[in-house]
Motif scaffolding. Structure first.
Motif, PDB file in Angstrom:
ATOM      1  N   SER A 143      79.448  62.913  18.439  1.00 17.74           N
ATOM      2  CA  SER A 143      80.484  63.719  17.781  1.00 17.74           C
ATOM      3  C   SER A 143      81.665  62.867  17.334  1.00 17.74           C
ATOM      4  N   THR A 144      81.836  61.690  17.980  1.00 13.93           N
ATOM      5  CA  THR A 144      82.931  60.795  17.610  1.00 13.93           C
ATOM      6  C   THR A 144      82.563  59.880  16.453  1.00 13.93           C
ATOM      7  N   GLY A 145      81.279  59.799  16.127  1.00 14.11           N
ATOM      8  CA  GLY A 145      80.850  58.920  15.046  1.00 14.11           C
ATOM      9  C   GLY A 145      80.289  57.598  15.516  1.00 14.11           C
ATOM     10  N   ILE A 146      79.992  57.518  16.829  1.00 17.54           N
ATOM     11  CA  ILE A 146      79.331  56.335  17.383  1.00 17.54           C
ATOM     12  C   ILE A 146      77.936  56.782  17.821  1.00 17.54           C
ATOM     13  N   GLU A 147      76.929  56.421  17.063  1.00 20.08           N
ATOM     14  CA  GLU A 147      75.579  56.918  17.318  1.00 20.08           C
ATOM     15  C   GLU A 147      74.910  56.129  18.450  1.00 20.08           C
ATOM     16  N   PRO A 148      74.478  56.822  19.513  1.00 19.68           N
ATOM     17  CA  PRO A 148      73.771  56.129  20.598  1.00 19.68           C
ATOM     18  C   PRO A 148      72.469  55.510  20.083  1.00 19.68           C
ATOM     19  N   LYS A 149      72.272  54.215  20.363  1.00 22.73           N
ATOM     20  CA  LYS A 149      71.100  53.517  19.844  1.00 22.73           C
ATOM     21  C   LYS A 149      70.208  52.916  20.931  1.00 22.73           C
ATOM     22  N   TYR A 150      70.788  52.586  22.086  1.00 25.41           N
ATOM     23  CA  TYR A 150      69.994  51.953  23.141  1.00 25.41           C
ATOM     24  C   TYR A 150      70.516  52.411  24.494  1.00 25.41           C
ATOM     25  N   GLY A 153      68.491  57.804  16.214  1.00 20.81           N
ATOM     26  CA  GLY A 153      67.333  57.080  16.736  1.00 20.81           C
ATOM     27  C   GLY A 153      67.722  56.308  17.967  1.00 20.81           C
ATOM     28  N   LEU A 154      67.241  56.745  19.132  1.00 26.71           N
ATOM     29  CA  LEU A 154      67.621  56.145  20.405  1.00 26.71           C
ATOM     30  C   LEU A 154      66.425  55.456  21.040  1.00 26.71           C
ATOM     31  N   ASP A 155      66.576  54.172  21.360  1.00 26.20           N
ATOM     32  CA  ASP A 155      65.567  53.435  22.114  1.00 26.20           C
ATOM     33  C   ASP A 155      65.956  53.447  23.589  1.00 26.20           C
ATOM     34  N   VAL A 156      64.996  53.766  24.454  1.00 23.78           N
ATOM     35  CA  VAL A 156      65.222  53.753  25.896  1.00 23.78           C
ATOM     36  C   VAL A 156      64.508  52.537  26.470  1.00 23.78           C
ATOM     37  N   GLY A 157      65.274  51.625  27.030  1.00 17.44           N
ATOM     38  CA  GLY A 157      64.707  50.397  27.559  1.00 17.44           C
ATOM     39  C   GLY A 157      64.149  50.576  28.949  1.00 17.44           C
ATOM     40  N   PRO A 158      63.512  49.550  29.482  1.00 16.34           N
ATOM     41  CA  PRO A 158      62.992  49.626  30.844  1.00 16.34           C
ATOM     42  C   PRO A 158      64.133  49.786  31.843  1.00 16.34           C
ATOM     43  N   LEU A 179      86.456  56.946  23.483  1.00 15.70           N
ATOM     44  CA  LEU A 179      85.553  56.920  22.335  1.00 15.70           C
ATOM     45  C   LEU A 179      86.312  56.927  21.008  1.00 15.70           C
ATOM     46  N   ARG A 180      87.346  57.751  20.904  1.00 15.77           N
ATOM     47  CA  ARG A 180      88.114  57.795  19.659  1.00 15.77           C
ATOM     48  C   ARG A 180      88.806  56.462  19.396  1.00 15.77           C
ATOM     49  N   THR A 181      89.310  55.839  20.466  1.00 16.23           N
ATOM     50  CA  THR A 181      89.947  54.534  20.314  1.00 16.23           C
ATOM     51  C   THR A 181      88.922  53.483  19.905  1.00 16.23           C
ATOM     52  N   ALA A 182      87.758  53.510  20.538  1.00 16.48           N
ATOM     53  CA  ALA A 182      86.706  52.549  20.195  1.00 16.48           C
ATOM     54  C   ALA A 182      86.336  52.656  18.722  1.00 16.48           C
ATOM     55  N   ARG A 183      86.196  53.875  18.251  1.00 14.30           N
ATOM     56  CA  ARG A 183      85.823  54.061  16.841  1.00 14.30           C
ATOM     57  C   ARG A 183      86.900  53.510  15.912  1.00 14.30           C
ATOM     58  N   ARG A 184      88.167  53.721  16.255  1.00 16.32           N
ATOM     59  CA  ARG A 184      89.257  53.222  15.421  1.00 16.32           C
ATOM     60  C   ARG A 184      89.303  51.691  15.401  1.00 16.32           C
ATOM     61  N   MET A 185      88.929  51.070  16.523  1.00 16.07           N
ATOM     62  CA  MET A 185      89.046  49.621  16.649  1.00 16.07           C
ATOM     63  C   MET A 185      87.836  48.870  16.084  1.00 16.07           C
ATOM     64  N   LEU A 186      86.706  49.558  15.929  1.00 11.52           N
ATOM     65  CA  LEU A 186      85.482  48.902  15.488  1.00 11.52           C
ATOM     66  C   LEU A 186      85.421  48.729  13.968  1.00 11.52           C
ATOM     67  N   ARG A 187      84.847  47.633  13.550  1.00 14.78           N
ATOM     68  CA  ARG A 187      84.515  47.461  12.139  1.00 14.78           C
ATOM     69  C   ARG A 187      83.334  48.370  11.801  1.00 14.78           C
ATOM     70  N   LYS A 188      83.020  48.521  10.539  1.00 10.67           N
ATOM     71  CA  LYS A 188      81.863  49.295  10.119  1.00 10.67           C
ATOM     72  C   LYS A 188      80.598  48.702  10.728  1.00 10.67           C
ATOM     73  N   SER A 189      79.775  49.556  11.333  1.00 12.57           N
ATOM     74  CA  SER A 189      78.537  49.150  12.007  1.00 12.57           C
ATOM     75  C   SER A 189      78.795  48.316  13.258  1.00 12.57           C
ATOM     76  N   GLY A 190      80.037  48.335  13.766  1.00  9.96           N
ATOM     77  CA  GLY A 190      80.336  47.649  15.015  1.00  9.96           C
ATOM     78  C   GLY A 190      79.678  48.342  16.198  1.00  9.96           C
ATOM     79  N   ARG A 191      79.511  47.621  17.294  1.00  8.05           N
ATOM     80  CA  ARG A 191      78.800  48.133  18.457  1.00  8.05           C
ATOM     81  C   ARG A 191      79.753  48.519  19.587  1.00  8.05           C
ATOM     82  N   PHE A 192      79.293  49.463  20.367  1.00  5.08           N
ATOM     83  CA  PHE A 192      80.060  49.999  21.491  1.00  5.08           C
ATOM     84  C   PHE A 192      79.127  50.091  22.693  1.00  5.08           C
ATOM     85  N   SER A 193      79.534  49.524  23.821  1.00  7.70           N
ATOM     86  CA  SER A 193      78.732  49.592  25.048  1.00  7.70           C
ATOM     87  C   SER A 193      79.576  50.141  26.186  1.00  7.70           C
TER      88      SER A 193
END
Length: 243
Positions: free
Chosen positions: A181-188, A214-219, A150-164
């Motif tokens: 806590s790492t700064g990547i907000e769960p959204k889906y 704000g988390l959306d839970v899909g089918p 997670l810490r690596t993902a945050r460092r590598m992402l641009r602002k508002s970049g996505r993580f799956s």
């Protein structure tokens, strides 16, 4: 020389070489490469790419993206490069030999739009460690752990970049808490079930760097019918079709 198998996917349109014994990719990677949907022109980073299955499948499905795979095990990174070359994707897919925790933006040419990962699931010291080193590193948090990913993902992402990430459902709370806590907000969030009547085994979560709560839970995603045949969703994943 390591013994390999040569397997065809997407109705024979791509080929993937894998160790005959040792680490072999699972359906988790197929699911992740299908559910991540980068836009044309974006760059995707796969942390812990193994033999390169996710970069190859993503690049095949999305011909206008660039993909970078990072792998710490030299035997697997060599195999990933072979798979990239065998599928004529060397112009759009790059494999980097590096410890995820030591990855620098300079190693990948700057911030990326999307990070995907199918990381080791089992905590170090939990359960029996596989005697095969490739499998052990892929399944247990020996070379890396969730916090490092997670810490690596945050460092590598641009602002508002996505993580799956695809992860065991039993560790969902650990995952969501660590992402926030790492700064990547769960959204889906999508729960993944083997069959409709079975409890979820996996969860796929997509977050946004610096996103608002704000988390959306899909089918739910079901992979097999009760009789064991593939669902339409799983068939589309193995066919290489996009939604």
């Amino acid at each position: 020389m390591e013994s390999l198998t040569r397997d065809h996917f997407f109705n024979g349109k791509i080929v993937l070489n894998q160790p005959a014994s040792g680490y072999r990719f699972s359906i988790d990677a197929v699911i992740l490469s299908h559910l991540a949907c980068p836009a044309p022109g974006e760059t995707v980073l796969d942390l812990g790419t193994g033999c390169g299955v996710i970069p190859v499948m993503l690049a095949f499905r999305h011909p206008e993206i660039r993909v970078i795979g990072v792998e710490i095990q030299p035997s697997l990174s060599r195999l990933a490069r072979r798979n990239v070359a065998d599928n004529c994707l060397s112009d759009r897919v790059q494999i980097v030999d590096k410890d995820i925790g030591k990855l620098l933006l300079a190693d990948i040419g700057g911030p990326v739009d999307w990070v995907v990962t199918n990381p080791p699931y089992r905590k170090r010291g939990s359960g029996r460690i596989n005697t095969d080193s490739q499998r052990a590193v892929a399944r247990h948090e020996i070379k890396t752990d969730l916090d490092t990913v997670l810490r690596t993902a945050r460092r590598m992402l641009r602002k508002s970049g996505r993580f799956s990430i695809i992860y065991p459902s039993v560790r969902s709370i650990d995952l969501l808490t660590a992402m926030r806590s790492t700064g990547i907000e769960p959204k889906y969030l999508t729960m993944i079930h083997a069959k409709p009547a079975f409890p979820a085994r996996l969860v796929l979560v997509t977050g946004i760097k610096g996103g608002r709560p704000g988390l959306d839970v899909g089918p739910p995603l079901c992979l097999y019918h009760e009789d064991g045949t593939y669902t339409r969703a799983l068939e589309s994943m193995f066919s290489g079709l996009t939604d």
